[in-house]
Design a protein around this motif. Sequence first.
Motif, short mmCIF file in Angstrom:
data_model
loop_
_atom_site.label_atom_id
_atom_site.label_comp_id
_atom_site.label_asym_id
_atom_site.label_seq_id
_atom_site.Cartn_x
_atom_site.Cartn_y
_atom_site.Cartn_z
N UNK A 171 0.89 -1.16 0.01
CA UNK A 171 0.02 -0.04 0.09
C UNK A 171 0.92 1.15 -0.05
N UNK A 172 0.74 2.02 -1.09
CA UNK A 172 1.88 3.34 -1.37
C UNK A 172 1.49 4.16 0.02
N UNK A 173 0.50 4.45 0.42
CA UNK A 173 0.09 5.29 1.29
C UNK A 173 0.96 4.90 2.67
N UNK A 174 0.71 3.73 3.03
CA UNK A 174 1.40 3.01 4.11
C UNK A 174 2.86 3.17 4.17
N UNK A 175 3.38 3.08 2.95
CA UNK A 175 4.81 3.14 2.67
C UNK A 175 5.32 4.47 2.99
N UNK A 176 4.61 5.59 2.27
CA UNK A 176 4.77 6.99 2.44
C UNK A 176 4.97 7.27 4.20
N UNK A 177 3.70 6.88 4.72
CA UNK A 177 3.71 7.29 6.04
C UNK A 177 5.03 6.59 6.92
N UNK A 178 5.06 5.30 6.64
CA UNK A 178 6.23 4.61 7.31
C UNK A 178 7.74 5.31 7.15
N UNK A 211 -1.44 10.45 11.29
CA UNK A 211 -2.96 10.61 11.42
C UNK A 211 -3.18 11.84 10.50
N UNK A 212 -2.76 13.08 10.55
CA UNK A 212 -2.91 14.07 9.49
C UNK A 212 -2.67 13.74 8.11
N UNK A 213 -1.49 13.00 7.75
CA UNK A 213 -1.42 12.71 6.20
C UNK A 213 -2.75 11.85 5.70
N UNK A 347 -6.95 7.19 27.88
CA UNK A 347 -7.26 7.05 26.41
C UNK A 347 -8.23 6.31 25.75
N UNK A 348 -8.30 4.94 26.33
CA UNK A 348 -9.23 3.77 25.94
C UNK A 348 -10.66 4.27 26.37
N UNK A 349 -10.77 5.20 27.35
CA UNK A 349 -12.04 5.64 27.81
C UNK A 349 -12.47 6.94 27.07
N UNK A 350 -11.50 7.74 27.11
CA UNK A 350 -12.10 9.04 26.86
C UNK A 350 -11.63 9.39 25.09
N UNK A 351 -10.71 8.80 24.63
CA UNK A 351 -10.45 9.21 23.11
C UNK A 351 -10.28 7.88 22.11
N UNK A 352 -11.00 6.95 22.34
CA UNK A 352 -10.90 5.75 21.49
C UNK A 352 -11.11 6.12 19.95
N UNK A 353 -11.95 7.20 19.55
CA UNK A 353 -12.33 7.50 18.21
C UNK A 353 -10.70 8.04 17.46
N UNK A 354 -10.09 8.70 18.49
CA UNK A 354 -8.89 9.39 18.01
C UNK A 354 -7.76 8.40 17.69
N UNK A 355 -7.55 7.21 18.70
CA UNK A 355 -6.59 6.23 18.64
C UNK A 355 -6.88 5.43 17.25
N UNK A 356 -8.04 5.23 16.93
CA UNK A 356 -8.53 4.47 15.96
C UNK A 356 -8.24 5.14 14.50
N UNK A 357 -7.49 6.32 14.75
CA UNK A 357 -7.18 6.92 13.11
C UNK A 357 -5.67 6.61 13.09
N UNK A 358 -5.03 6.22 14.06
CA UNK A 358 -3.57 5.96 14.00
C UNK A 358 -3.19 4.87 12.90
N UNK A 359 -2.35 5.01 11.90
CA UNK A 359 -2.00 3.93 10.85
C UNK A 359 -1.19 2.99 11.47
N UNK A 360 -1.27 1.95 11.45
CA UNK A 360 -0.23 0.82 11.90
C UNK A 360 1.10 0.95 11.31
N UNK A 361 1.06 1.69 10.34
CA UNK A 361 2.36 1.80 9.48
C UNK A 361 3.47 2.57 10.42
N UNK A 362 2.63 3.71 10.94
CA UNK A 362 3.49 4.65 11.75
C UNK A 362 4.06 3.67 13.14
#
Length: 532
Positions: A171-178, A211-213, A347-362
């Motif tokens: 996945x080119x997007x994952x490669x770029x973020x990595x 996340x931003x990218x 974090x898991x109680x208050x901001x799970x929606x934000x954590x779920x935006x983290x790419x595993x590539x990062x």
Amino acid sequence: MTKKINLFANLKADFASGLVVFLVALPLCLGIAMASGAPLFSGIIAGVVGGIIVGYLSQSHISVSGPAAGLTAIVLTAITDLNAFDVFLLAVFIAGLIQITLGFIRAGSISNYFPTNVIEGMLAGIGVIIILKQIPHAIGYDRDFEGDQAFIQAEGGNTLSTLLGALDYINLGSVIITLISMAILISWDKIGFLKRMKLIPGALVAVIIGIVLNELFIQTGSSLAIAKEHLVALPVMTSFEDVKAIIVLPDFASITNPKVWMVAFTIAIVASIETLLCIEAADRMDVHKRFTNTNVELKAQGVGNMVSSLLGGLPMTSVVVRSSANANAGAQSKMSAIIHGVLLLISVVSIPFLLNKIPLATLAAVLLLVGYKLAKPSVIMHFWHKGKYQFVPFIATLLGVVFTDLLKGVLLGIIISVFAVLRGNHKRAYNFRKEEYHDGDIIHIDLAQEVSFLNKAAIKNTLNEIPENSKVIINASDTVYIAHDVQDLIKEFKAIRAVEDNIEVHLIGFKDEYELENTASEKKNVFVEHSK
């Protein structure tokens, strides 16, 4: 001698390292729970308890505890055999009691007999595993769960076949973020003005940029956008009922089930051995070379497993990957492990929606650098130059860890080390003498003719018990062989502990090849005798 530690003395460094460990631990907790066939939140609960409870009770300054990949097969089989998760939790509770008992009978002392080259081989092997396992995540192939360390895969393939198969799913997007994440991580500690921003770790910046990218890719409809299955996948709690559903109590009515006790003993023994190995490794990574009381550690792990089971969490151990990330991030005390647990909980109680935006590539980029630091070519060359008796157990352990598992790899290395010692020293006796002295007296440590890694425990304890402001003479005049493990102990004691605690150390009779500089001749009085 153990110093009292002010947990808040290095809060800036510990907060930054705790934040890094939190980012690494989050997907590992979820991945290990998934692979164990347990509820996803059971991994998070174990991570929180391992960070806060075990982190507080432990005397290790670097080690981080949480759900371990080495227990996944045991947990998966146990949940299936016991046919209920709450019955399995009872086994974890009993395992905790067994670990506390092991601590009281001082079973943790066996860690002193793990040779340094085997521990270093284990670390290098785990470094190689991290690299091999994270490359697929780095290029966008996330079929294997985060935290998996097994060479043979459940579907019949292996680490190498998965690595090769990942090349068909780039996945080119994952490669770029990595690549961008790795550039940030590498440059963060090297560029002048960035080095001064110690409270903000490079890993956090890499995560934010990732996340931003990806959000930018999604909003612009780019083909580089990373799909949901390649992001952190934390369950989102929307009500108090969801929180109540997470907490599962052990089924104490099954206390008479013999299968429960069999699982409990299995978990207790395997988790304890893995913990002792990881504690020894964590002490090796500690720049201050502080030693951990392993019996206290077993008690802390036992309490942690009991609390985790009462909350519906997985069993835990001290974990090398998280501990390595902690050490590399500059942790100074166990406060970093506690902070990582607090951050997991919040974090898991208050901001799970934000954590779920983290790419595993990062996160793969973070772990790739951790893996490289554990398995640097310079580490391999270091043991190569030490000679065959150091290199062969080291490389055997490394390969054993990579191609089998942690325990089998370490066992192989220890067997080879013991064979080498027995072969070389079976005709030679060992005579180590430690005398007790009153305050103000000179402490003499006379090394025997043969000092192998089997004597490391006694020497380590002797050096560890030397009080501050002491005067010490270490005499090697009669030795013909000193193991590299013991040489390293003496070097580190003289260069670090002695300086920090104002201990005056003089060396006598050390050979040139030991690379330990003598500070006095054998016949010369190195200290002025105190008047009686």
